[in-house]
Every structure is written in C-alpha cells, then in structure tokens.
Enzyme design. Structure first.
Site: not given
Length: 332
Positions: A16, A137, A192, A245, A256-257
C-alpha cells in the site's frame, strides 16, 4: 504553498505504501519511500521496483528508496505513514526528534494502536496538534498501481493540508473525496478488517452467499455502534471509508484479511495461514484492540467477539458460527 515543489516522505514500503508512492511519483512529485529493512531498500534501489510486495510496477525517476530515516525526512514537510498499525506508535516516536514545527503528518494505516487508541490520538500525544490527515477507502494496492479507477476518502484537522494533499493525490484514476469525520474514518478502517476475517471464515466453511451478505450487513451495524459511541458520523458508514472499504475487503481475495479468514475456515492453522500470506494481517492485531474497546464501553459487537475468540481463545470456527446462529432473534 505549492505542494508539488516539496518532496514527500512515505514511511512504509509494503504494497500500500508503494502504491501511494507510485501515484505521487507518476504525477512528477519527488517521493522518498522509507523501509526499516536495509536489504529490502538495497533491492529496491538496485532493481527500481518493489519486487517483495508490489512487483511489476517500475519506479518513476522521482521515486527513491531510503533506509536512513533521518535522510528520508531531511527537508520534507509532508510525511505519509503507511506501516502496520502495531508499528505506528514506534514510527511516530522515531521520527519525533527528526521533524520541525512545519511538519504535516498523514497516514494510510488502518487500525488502532496499542491500548486501543485511535491513531490521531497517538499523533496528538507525541507531536501535539500538528496538521494531520487520514486516507482511507476501498483501495487494493495492486489495482492502484495498475492505474485502475479508485476512490478514497481524506479527512484532516487542517483545511490547507487537506487541500494540498488532495492536490498531490487526486487524478482521473485516483479520486480523493474530502471527509470531515476523522473518528468515523479511523474506526471504520479498524473494524472492516475484522469483518473481512469473519466473512473469509464463513466462505471457508462453505456457508454460502446469503451468509456472506448477512455478515457484511450485520457487521456494518456493529461498525455503526462503535462509531456512534465515539462521536463519529453515521454518514461515514455509507461512504468510501465505511461501506465501500467493508464490501471490498470482505469480498475480494486480494484482501489479506479475507484470505486469512478463508484459510481458518478451511481448517488451516493460524500460524501457517499467517506465513502463507507473508504480510501484516491488520485484522489479526486489531481484533484484540477493538474487542477491548467494545468491552470497556459495553458495545454489542457479537461478530467481533466471536472472531476474537477464534483468534485468541482457539474457538473452533464452526462452533463460533453455531453460537451466532443460536442467538435470540431481535429487531434489525
């Protein structure tokens, strides 16, 4: 101030951080991308690309990799922190003696710091009321790097910093929308990731699309309860930093989560799942932080609590789902 005349430092050379560095550098801005790993920096300097975390996207000439934090911050006014939330406080502490009164701090980190603190609280405690901003976002790093259309929220405590940062980042393929709810944006970004683990587990257990939709919707309700208690705005929940998001992270396997949750639902050991993914899994860390916050303030967050039990109390995922299904019916 014309922001493009000044270099910007990005602290954190994961996928990121690198994607944001590419957005800025492709607009002709001088970007200093810092990593604490000297061998990683050596690789990026030699290869002109971040092959570890974001391969196939060469660095523009204006994007340089640094390992020396002091050198990366020299002459810099704007700093963008993009490290895992568990490392956020440490980075702020390390940079504190290296910055001056003109410094402005932004971050793309999503999560809570140790002690369940919001990241802007960490910045204010360590650095005072400096100009600060949060970028959040639905923004998968690979799609941003590939110049696919992306929209994010930006919230700041300083109108000039907000204006300058939007000017730095905004383009036809990377659209930045101003938001005035820092608390809501930060909390949505924290929760999230937990819900993405939950939906991943559900899909790993092959519970179907109906279950996934229910988890996302009820998860949004949990998110709203937390935001409300801390004074955030309900409008943020249906914006890019909230629902946007949340939907992306819960449904796309680049998350990844979500992939971590999928592995757990399929019976993979937690450590093995972490090793396979190979980068920070924010939800794994933030489940503990958000769980503590919900307990302290008596906020009803059953999905978060069950994910916490799976991750930290070795509750079997199938049993966790069964317990949720056995909850008494109530009004939506």
């Amino acid at each position: 101030m014309e922001p493009f005349k000044h270099p910007i430092a990005i602290l954190g050379a994961g996928s990121w951080g690198t994607a944001l560095a590419l957005v800025l550098a492709r607009k002709g801005q001088k970007v200093r991308l810092w990593s604490y790993e000297s061998d990683h920096v050596d690789e990026m300097q030699a290869e002109g690309v971040n092959n570890r975390y974001l391969p196939n996207y060469p660095f523009p000439e204006t994007l340089k990799a640094y390992c020396d934090l002091k050198a990366s911050l020299e002459g810099v006014t704007d700093i963008l922190i993009v490290v895992p939330s568990f490392a956020f406080h440490e980075v702020i502490t390390r940079m504190k003696p290296l910055i001056d009164a003109k410094t402005r701090i932004a971050w793309g980190t999503k999560g809570l710091a140790k002690g369940s603190r919001l990241l802007h609280e960490v910045v204010a405690t360590e650095l005072g009321q400096v100009p600060m901003a949060v970028i959040s976002g639905p923004s998968l790093a690979t799609e941003v790097a590939a110049n696919l259309p992306t929209a994010v929220s930006l919230t700041s405590n300083n109108s000039q910093f907000s204006k300058d940062l939007i000017e730095r980042l905004h383009g036809q393929r990377f659209r930045v929308y101003k938001n005035d709810d820092m608390i809501g944006v930060e909390l949505c970004g924290s929760v999230k990731n937990i819900l993405a683990i939950a939906t991943g587990i559900s899909d790993g257990l092959k519970l179907g699309s109906n279950a996934r939709a229910a988890l996302i919707t009820r998860g949004l309700t949990e998110m709203g309860r937390l935001v409300s208690v801390f004074g955030g705005k309900q409008e943020t929940l249906t914006g890019l930093a909230g629902l946007g998001d949340l939907v992306l992270t819960c449904t796309d396997n680049q998350s990844r989560n979500r992939r971590f949750g999928l592995a757990l639902g399929e019976g993979v050991d937690k450590k093995e799942a972490q090793q396979t993914i190979g980068q920070a899994i924010e939800g794994l860390y933030n489940t503990d932080q958000v769980h503590a916050l919900a307990q302290k303030h008596a906020i009803e967050m059953p999905l978060t609590f069950q994910v916490h039990r799976i991750l930290h109390e070795d509750l079997d995922p199938q049993q966790a789902v069964q317990e949720l299904l056995e909850r008494s019916p109530k009004a939506e």
